[in-house]
Design a protein around this motif. Structure first.
Motif, PDB file in Angstrom:
ATOM      1  N   GLY A  75      -1.356   1.684 -10.474  1.00  6.67           N
ATOM      2  CA  GLY A  75      -2.601   1.119 -10.866  1.00  6.67           C
ATOM      3  C   GLY A  75      -2.376   0.429 -12.054  1.00  6.67           C
ATOM      4  O   GLY A  75      -3.053  -0.890 -11.996  1.00  6.67           O
ATOM      5  N   TRP A  76      -1.562   0.766 -13.062  1.00  2.46           N
ATOM      6  CA  TRP A  76      -1.434  -0.202 -14.238  1.00  2.46           C
ATOM      7  C   TRP A  76      -0.679  -1.418 -13.675  1.00  2.46           C
ATOM      8  O   TRP A  76      -0.942  -2.710 -13.879  1.00  2.46           O
ATOM      9  CB  TRP A  76      -0.362   0.332 -15.164  1.00  2.46           C
ATOM     10  N   ASN A  77       0.135  -1.476 -12.576  1.00  2.00           N
ATOM     11  CA  ASN A  77       0.873  -2.624 -12.173  1.00  2.00           C
ATOM     12  C   ASN A  77      -0.300  -3.445 -11.323  1.00  2.00           C
ATOM     13  O   ASN A  77      -0.008  -4.627 -11.425  1.00  2.00           O
ATOM     14  CB  ASN A  77       2.051  -1.989 -10.899  1.00  2.00           C
ATOM     15  N   GLN A  78      -1.157  -2.681 -10.807  1.00  2.00           N
ATOM     16  CA  GLN A  78      -2.175  -3.473 -10.059  1.00  2.00           C
ATOM     17  C   GLN A  78      -3.192  -4.486 -11.096  1.00  2.00           C
ATOM     18  O   GLN A  78      -3.365  -5.569 -10.580  1.00  2.00           O
ATOM     19  CB  GLN A  78      -3.227  -2.684  -9.285  1.00  2.00           C
ATOM     20  N   ILE A  79      -3.486  -3.868 -12.226  1.00  2.00           N
ATOM     21  CA  ILE A  79      -4.033  -4.518 -13.252  1.00  2.00           C
ATOM     22  C   ILE A  79      -3.569  -5.316 -14.207  1.00  2.00           C
ATOM     23  O   ILE A  79      -3.479  -6.499 -14.328  1.00  2.00           O
ATOM     24  CB  ILE A  79      -5.040  -3.891 -13.736  1.00  2.00           C
ATOM     25  N   LYS A 105       0.752  -1.342   0.008  1.00  2.00           N
ATOM     26  CA  LYS A 105       0.239   0.096   0.087  1.00  2.00           C
ATOM     27  C   LYS A 105       0.984   1.157   0.108  1.00  2.00           C
ATOM     28  O   LYS A 105       1.640   1.546   0.719  1.00  2.00           O
ATOM     29  CB  LYS A 105      -1.134   0.078   1.114  1.00  2.00           C
ATOM     30  N   SER A 149      -0.762  12.222 -10.411  1.00  2.00           N
ATOM     31  CA  SER A 149      -1.557  11.263 -11.128  1.00  2.00           C
ATOM     32  C   SER A 149      -0.679  10.097 -11.710  1.00  2.00           C
ATOM     33  O   SER A 149      -0.882   9.078 -11.928  1.00  2.00           O
ATOM     34  CB  SER A 149      -2.293  11.998 -12.438  1.00  2.00           C
ATOM     35  N   THR A 194       0.620  -3.849  -5.906  1.00  2.00           N
ATOM     36  CA  THR A 194       0.295  -2.249  -5.339  1.00  2.00           C
ATOM     37  C   THR A 194      -0.879  -1.705  -5.215  1.00  2.00           C
ATOM     38  O   THR A 194      -1.837  -1.961  -6.325  1.00  2.00           O
ATOM     39  CB  THR A 194       1.444  -1.411  -6.374  1.00  2.00           C
ATOM     40  N   GLU A 195      -1.038  -0.981  -4.417  1.00  2.00           N
ATOM     41  CA  GLU A 195      -2.519  -0.219  -4.119  1.00  2.00           C
ATOM     42  C   GLU A 195      -2.145   1.257  -3.682  1.00  2.00           C
ATOM     43  O   GLU A 195      -1.147   1.428  -2.757  1.00  2.00           O
ATOM     44  CB  GLU A 195      -3.334  -1.006  -3.252  1.00  2.00           C
ATOM     45  N   VAL A 196      -2.762   2.089  -4.226  1.00  2.00           N
ATOM     46  CA  VAL A 196      -2.563   3.555  -3.986  1.00  2.00           C
ATOM     47  C   VAL A 196      -4.038   4.039  -3.162  1.00  2.00           C
ATOM     48  O   VAL A 196      -4.826   3.963  -3.559  1.00  2.00           O
ATOM     49  CB  VAL A 196      -2.156   4.459  -5.011  1.00  2.00           C
ATOM     50  N   THR A 240      -0.836   7.196  -9.327  1.00  2.00           N
ATOM     51  CA  THR A 240      -2.076   6.515  -9.391  1.00  2.00           C
ATOM     52  C   THR A 240      -1.917   5.725 -10.769  1.00  2.00           C
ATOM     53  O   THR A 240      -2.211   4.533 -10.659  1.00  2.00           O
ATOM     54  CB  THR A 240      -2.982   7.429  -9.449  1.00  2.00           C
ATOM     55  N   ASP A 241      -1.700   6.174 -11.930  1.00  2.00           N
ATOM     56  CA  ASP A 241      -1.738   5.625 -13.064  1.00  2.00           C
ATOM     57  C   ASP A 241      -0.343   4.399 -13.171  1.00  2.00           C
ATOM     58  O   ASP A 241      -0.719   3.176 -13.372  1.00  2.00           O
ATOM     59  CB  ASP A 241      -1.151   6.397 -14.255  1.00  2.00           C
TER      60      ASP A 241
END
Length: 196
Positions: A25-29, A3, A18, A35-37, A21-22
């Motif tokens: 976020g790309w890593n999360q998906i 986190k 941003s 990873t989570e922001v 988050t980008d």
């Protein structure tokens, strides 16, 4: 799950926030998914440098540093009252606690001044905004940081600093690499079109 606390003082630059988050976020998906922001604000509603309004997920008063694995902070403009919030004692204490726990701290542009003001950069290598006659780099040096003036990104142990908004994506990718791996980071860079 790792986190990341994305700490947002009022007057921050939206583009600098941003990138975290980008990239994360790309890593999360599409990356390793680890990873989570979480956006944490100094106010319940924040106005960015260019009047963009943001509602953070959490208020700084609710933040527990032990619940996070890293800290990310975008820079902002004095004209948008960035330093009014950025230099608040609760913000400085959050920075000190992340550092005391040895967790990664990534800043873009003038956000390094928050680290300087907190005292954690004393005797350590860092950089900050490098244009406008070096005014901000001198300010960082006044906080007793060892300013590396002409390096776009400076890493000193757990701390990542950078010298202007052009480095934003590189800082976010560096944080991703620190939290995951170089291989995973390069995969995200490829998927986002930064490398072939």
């Amino acid at each position: 799950m790792k986190k990341v606390c994305l700490l947002l003082p009022n007057g921050f630059e939206a583009v600098e926030a941003s990138v975290f988050t980008d990239v994360l976020g790309w890593n999360q998906i599409t990356g390793d998914g680890t990873t989570e922001v979480i956006t944490v604000g100094t106010r319940d509603k924040l106005k960015c440098t260019w009047n963009f309004l943001v509602t953070p997920e959490m208020h700084i008063s609710e933040l527990r540093v032990e619940d996070f694995d890293a800290l990310a902070i975008p820079g902002g403009f004095e004209e948008a009252n960035f330093y009014e919030d950025a230099f608040r004692e609760d913000v400085l204490n959050v920075v000190r606690e992340f550092n005391n726990q040895g967790k990664p701290i990534a800043t873009i542009c003038v956000a390094a001044l928050i680290l300087g003001k907190s005292g954690i950069l004393e005797g350590r290598k860092a950089t900050t905004y490098n244009l406008s006659n070096g005014h901000r780099q001198k300010q960082l040096a006044d906080f007793k940081a060892n300013v590396i003036a002409d390096e776009p990104i400076v890493v000193d142990k757990n701390i990542i600093t950078s010298f202007n908004p052009s480095t934003s994506f590189d800082v976010a990718f560096k944080l991703l690499e620190v939290l995951t791996s170089e291989e995973n980071c390069n995969n995200i860079k490829r998927l986002m079109g930064f490398i072939k």
